[in-house]
Write a protein that holds these residues in place. Structure first.
Motif, PDB file in Angstrom:
ATOM      1  N   ALA A  69      54.276  28.018  26.945  1.00 26.10           N
ATOM      2  CA  ALA A  69      54.313  26.564  26.783  1.00 26.10           C
ATOM      3  C   ALA A  69      53.857  26.190  25.376  1.00 26.10           C
ATOM      4  N   PRO A  70      54.408  25.113  24.814  1.00 25.49           N
ATOM      5  CA  PRO A  70      53.932  24.633  23.511  1.00 25.49           C
ATOM      6  C   PRO A  70      52.510  24.100  23.641  1.00 25.49           C
ATOM      7  N   ALA A  71      51.719  24.310  22.597  1.00 25.91           N
ATOM      8  CA  ALA A  71      50.312  23.913  22.658  1.00 25.91           C
ATOM      9  C   ALA A  71      49.873  23.294  21.344  1.00 25.91           C
ATOM     10  N   LEU A  72      48.721  22.676  21.381  1.00 23.33           N
ATOM     11  CA  LEU A  72      48.093  22.089  20.203  1.00 23.33           C
ATOM     12  C   LEU A  72      46.650  22.550  20.128  1.00 23.33           C
ATOM     13  N   GLN A  73      46.249  22.984  18.969  1.00 18.71           N
ATOM     14  CA  GLN A  73      44.829  23.169  18.733  1.00 18.71           C
ATOM     15  C   GLN A  73      44.294  21.858  18.181  1.00 18.71           C
ATOM     16  N   VAL A  74      43.216  21.374  18.765  1.00 22.55           N
ATOM     17  CA  VAL A  74      42.618  20.119  18.323  1.00 22.55           C
ATOM     18  C   VAL A  74      41.499  20.452  17.341  1.00 22.55           C
ATOM     19  N   LEU A  75      41.571  19.857  16.156  1.00 18.39           N
ATOM     20  CA  LEU A  75      40.559  20.061  15.124  1.00 18.39           C
ATOM     21  C   LEU A  75      39.888  18.729  14.826  1.00 18.39           C
ATOM     22  N   LEU A  76      38.582  18.769  14.616  1.00 22.76           N
ATOM     23  CA  LEU A  76      37.824  17.535  14.398  1.00 22.76           C
ATOM     24  C   LEU A  76      36.808  17.716  13.278  1.00 22.76           C
ATOM     25  N   GLY A  77      36.543  16.629  12.574  1.00 22.19           N
ATOM     26  CA  GLY A  77      35.426  16.619  11.632  1.00 22.19           C
ATOM     27  C   GLY A  77      35.755  16.889  10.190  1.00 22.19           C
ATOM     28  N   GLY A  78      37.039  16.886   9.817  1.00 23.83           N
ATOM     29  CA  GLY A  78      37.384  17.031   8.411  1.00 23.83           C
ATOM     30  C   GLY A  78      37.380  15.680   7.715  1.00 23.83           C
ATOM     31  N   GLY A  79      37.502  15.693   6.402  1.00 28.30           N
ATOM     32  CA  GLY A  79      37.570  14.411   5.711  1.00 28.30           C
ATOM     33  C   GLY A  79      37.289  14.516   4.228  1.00 28.30           C
ATOM     34  N   ASN A  80      37.726  13.509   3.497  1.00 28.81           N
ATOM     35  CA  ASN A  80      37.515  13.397   2.054  1.00 28.81           C
ATOM     36  C   ASN A  80      36.260  12.576   1.796  1.00 28.81           C
ATOM     37  N   LEU A  81      35.306  13.151   1.081  1.00 31.24           N
ATOM     38  CA  LEU A  81      34.039  12.466   0.808  1.00 31.24           C
ATOM     39  C   LEU A  81      33.996  11.852  -0.583  1.00 31.24           C
ATOM     40  N   GLY A  82      34.965  12.181  -1.423  1.00 29.36           N
ATOM     41  CA  GLY A  82      35.023  11.603  -2.759  1.00 29.36           C
ATOM     42  C   GLY A  82      34.403  12.470  -3.834  1.00 29.36           C
ATOM     43  N   ASN A  83      34.866  12.276  -5.078  1.00 31.02           N
ATOM     44  CA  ASN A  83      34.336  12.951  -6.270  1.00 31.02           C
ATOM     45  C   ASN A  83      34.341  14.469  -6.139  1.00 31.02           C
ATOM     46  N   GLY A  84      35.399  15.005  -5.552  1.00 33.20           N
ATOM     47  CA  GLY A  84      35.532  16.456  -5.450  1.00 33.20           C
ATOM     48  C   GLY A  84      34.881  17.069  -4.240  1.00 33.20           C
ATOM     49  N   GLU A  85      34.342  16.261  -3.362  1.00 30.17           N
ATOM     50  CA  GLU A  85      33.695  16.778  -2.163  1.00 30.17           C
ATOM     51  C   GLU A  85      34.532  16.442  -0.932  1.00 30.17           C
TER      52      GLU A  85
END
Length: 696
Positions: free
Chosen positions: A472-488
């Motif tokens: 069956a097709p599936a999805l891995q759920v990922l959480l908690g990423g993001g752009n913090l600014g100024n290269g971080e």
């Protein structure tokens, strides 16, 4: 077929296109190996797709900037050679699909009439240089980064330093410290700064996504603008020489820096300094500094009937420019796909009533720039006719997704299908997220992260799950990423895997929980406060595969049962290890070196001769069943196998001969002597190879 031979004014471009036509003919005749031909066509923007016998064409558009003429040209080409569909990528390119390989030279020639290239849109080269779509209009920017992005594009296009690297190389320019071009996940990322009145950039190095995301390190907090091209050239030279070439999954710059350390990498870059084409490069910004041109026509005055809808749209999709009296309009393009009929009308609109410019965005959208505020109502009316006023530009509701199993060889599960369904859920059940910019949702059809799923607050990655004898097709759920600014920035945690059909319910669970319990804090702060395990338990009921229904075995956007089918990826191209092919290529490099010398391009001539040295040495090593994984290893091993054993006699060690390249400035005298040394070396290895073949 003959038309492009006479209609292209630039002889370099004409030579490129004729060469592609010739190589296609040789490939069809069986005179070029399939893998080697793949590498060649990829560097010309011709990319195999999931369907047999047709190609995806990637059109390279530096920082996504397009004029009306160029948009019309792309539309004409898409209608004539493709299906009329235009796909905006996360690197601000345009892709068209289902193109016959035989017709790609004509297609390319047609694009070049409007100064559009396919060159180095794919392959082991410098890929399209991206930039914040708001560059030049951003009220927070120190200065417009557009001319600097364009200067790098021009300098490294066809540059011998970066034509056959071990892997692709990606660069970005952000307009401000908000870092909307995501410097921290690029090989080189530039963030503009002004220090003591001088323009320059904070530069990040060694970032990347893919299956093993890596946060870029700070190369320098400030590099003056006239140093960014020499700095980039130095980095590319070392990556080309020391970067992995055999193990594709370890061949990006991030792995080289991890292996030898940033300090050692920068020492090698410094060691290369004398050999650089230029020690400083002044970048002309004149074309970007001019005042905003007046529209060709005066926009008619219109009366908006639904004022409330108009005001809602302005709040969601209109951006105030730093130039007083002007705004930009964001057009939310579902899945980055739009068609040539609308593209033509849009081209006419920006030509007549704006400043003849739009930019494709990193979120697969369109930004129309330089619109007079008093013309907003007119633009709203005209864009509504194109269905281009959907709310949620650059918001949570603006989901990024790669093509996935629609056309990509590597797709495991549908990303476009689930993206369409999630956007429907957001539009109908969570309209408040049309103006939310604190949560991004991104989807990739496989682990390679073309949809940037592993840097989003909420990400989904296409996978599969086994249930008895069925898949069956599936999805891995990922959480908690993001752009913090100024290269971080931060990368997301892999929280749980669920059947793909349960993706919408997973999104509902996450948003409902956030709204009920976050108490006004950001999603990232809420995620950190609760922890990964909390969200695992929240979504755990959706991971149960003991109760799968018949529908769970049908992927989103499909009618038939799911079949896991993964082809051969082409994201980097392949360089095959055939002795005859390498010797032929080494000869080509020597020919090109002589041509560059005749054109007084000393640095290019020297680097092409260097490539001839390395390719020739690699050919002989392969004939002896000796392999190594980078250029520096080839140079060392050649001395061990051939020079030290006197199998081949040179006037010095091979290492000393080759590494003259970083001991001398790129002068006419050195270019001449270095090419002569390479020619003598090549004669020696051809003589050895001829004797070797006789003795076989």
């Amino acid at each position: 077929m003959e038309s492009f031979r006479t209609e292209i004014e630039n002889p370099i471009v004409q030579k490129d296109i004729i060469d592609l036509e010739r190589k296609i003919f040789l490939f069809k005749e069986g005179k070029i190996d399939d893998e080697r031909f793949r590498s060649l066509r990829l560097a010309r923007g011709v990319y195999g797709q999931r369907q047999e016998g047709v190609q995806m064409i990637r059109i390279k558009l530096p920082f996504g900037k397009v004029t009306s003429e160029q948009l019309l040209r792309v539309s004409k080409v898409s209608d004539e050679y493709s299906t009329g569909r235009l796909h905006i990528t996360t690197r601000q390119d345009i892709q068209i699909h289902y193109v016959s390989l035989d017709r790609t030279p004509q297609l390319w020639a047609e694009l070049e009439k409007s100064d559009i290239t396919l060159r180095e849109a794919c392959g082991n080269v410098v890929r399209n240089i991206t930039a914040s779509e708001t560059a030049g209009i951003d009220s927070n920017e120190p200065f417009d980064v557009s001319p600097y992005a364009y200067a790098l594009f021009q300098f490294f296009l066809r540059n011998p330093v970066c034509q056959e690297m071990g892997r692709k190389f990606k660069m970005s320019f952000s307009s401000s410290d908000e870092d909307t071009a995501l410097s921290y996940l690029h090989d080189l990322g530039f963030i503009p700064k002004i220090v003591n009145g001088e323009r320059g950039f904070k530069v990040m190095i060694g970032g990347g996504l893919g299956s093993q995301p890596h946060h870029a390190e700070t190369l320098s907090d400030f590099i003056p603008v006239n140093q960014i091209i020499p700095t980039t050239e130095g980095v590319l030279r070392i990556f080309d020489r020391f970067g992995e070439r055999n193990k594709r999954l370890k061949a990006r710059l991030k792995f080289l820096i991890k292996e030898i350390g940033k300090d050692e990498f920068l020492r090698l870059v410094e060691e290369e300094k004398k050999a650089l084409s230029f020690q400083t490069v002044e970048i002309d910004t004149t074309d970007f500094d001019a005042p905003i041109p007046a529209p060709l026509l005066v926009a008619p005055k219109v009366v908006i009937e639904d004022v409330a809808a108009f005001e809602t749209w302005k709040k969601s999709n209109v951006i105030q420019q730093k130039q007083a009296g002007y705004v930009a309009i964001g057009v939310k393009v579902a899945l980055g796909d739009f068609y040539t009929d609308k593209a033509r009308l849009l081209a006419d609109l920006i030509k007549n009533y704006a400043a003849d410019e739009l930019r494709f965005t990193l979120r697969q959208d369109i930004l129309i720039r330089h619109i007079k505020e008093e013309d907003l109502a007119f633009f709203y009316q005209e864009l509504a006719k194109l269905n281009f006023v959907a709310l949620g530009y650059n918001s949570t509701a603006d989901i990024t997704a790669c093509p996935g199993t629609d056309t990509c060889n590597l797709g495991i599960a549908s990303s476009t299908g689930i993206a369409t369904e999630l956007e429907r859920v957001l539009a109908t059940e969570y309209p408040q997220y049309n103006n939310n910019h604190g949560i991004t949702i991104k989807i990739s059809g496989c682990m390679n992260a073309c949809g940037q799923h592993n840097m989003a607050e909420i990400g989904f990655q296409g996978m599969s799950i086994n249930s008895g004898k069925l898949v069956a097709p599936a999805l891995q759920v990922l959480l908690g990423g993001g752009n913090l600014g100024n290269g971080e920035g931060r990368f997301a945690d892999k929280v749980i895997k669920i059947p793909s059909r349960r993706g919408p319910e997973a999104l509902r669970s996450l948003l409902n929980d956030f709204e009920a319990n976050a108490d006004g804090i950001s999603f990232l702060n809420y995620y950190d406060a609760k922890g990964e395990n909390y969200f695992f338990e929240l979504l755990k009921p959706l991971s149960d595969i003991t109760n799968l229904t018949e529908a769970d075995f049908v992927d989103w956007g499909n009618a038939d049962n799911y079949v896991k089918a993964i082809g051969v990826g082409e994201c980097a191209g392949v360089v095959i290890d055939l002795v005859a092919t390498l010797i032929l290529e080494a000869k080509d490099k020597m020919t090109f070196a002589a041509e560059a010398f005749d054109d007084k391009k000393w640095s290019d001539a020297i680097y092409l001769a260097y490539a001839g040295f390395v390719n020739g040495a690699k050919a002989l090593l392969l004939a002896e069943n000796q392999k190594t994984n980078h250029h520096a290893g080839i140079i060392d091993l050649f001395d061990t196998v051939f020079t030290a054993t006197n199998k081949i006699e040179l006037r010095s060690t091979f290492k000393e001969l080759v590494y003259q390249i970083n001991q001398n400035e790129p002068s006419e005298a050195f270019a001449k002597s270095y090419i002569q040394d390479a020619t003598v070396f090549f004669e020696a290895i051809e003589l050895y190879r001829a004797k070797d073949l006789v003795n076989e």
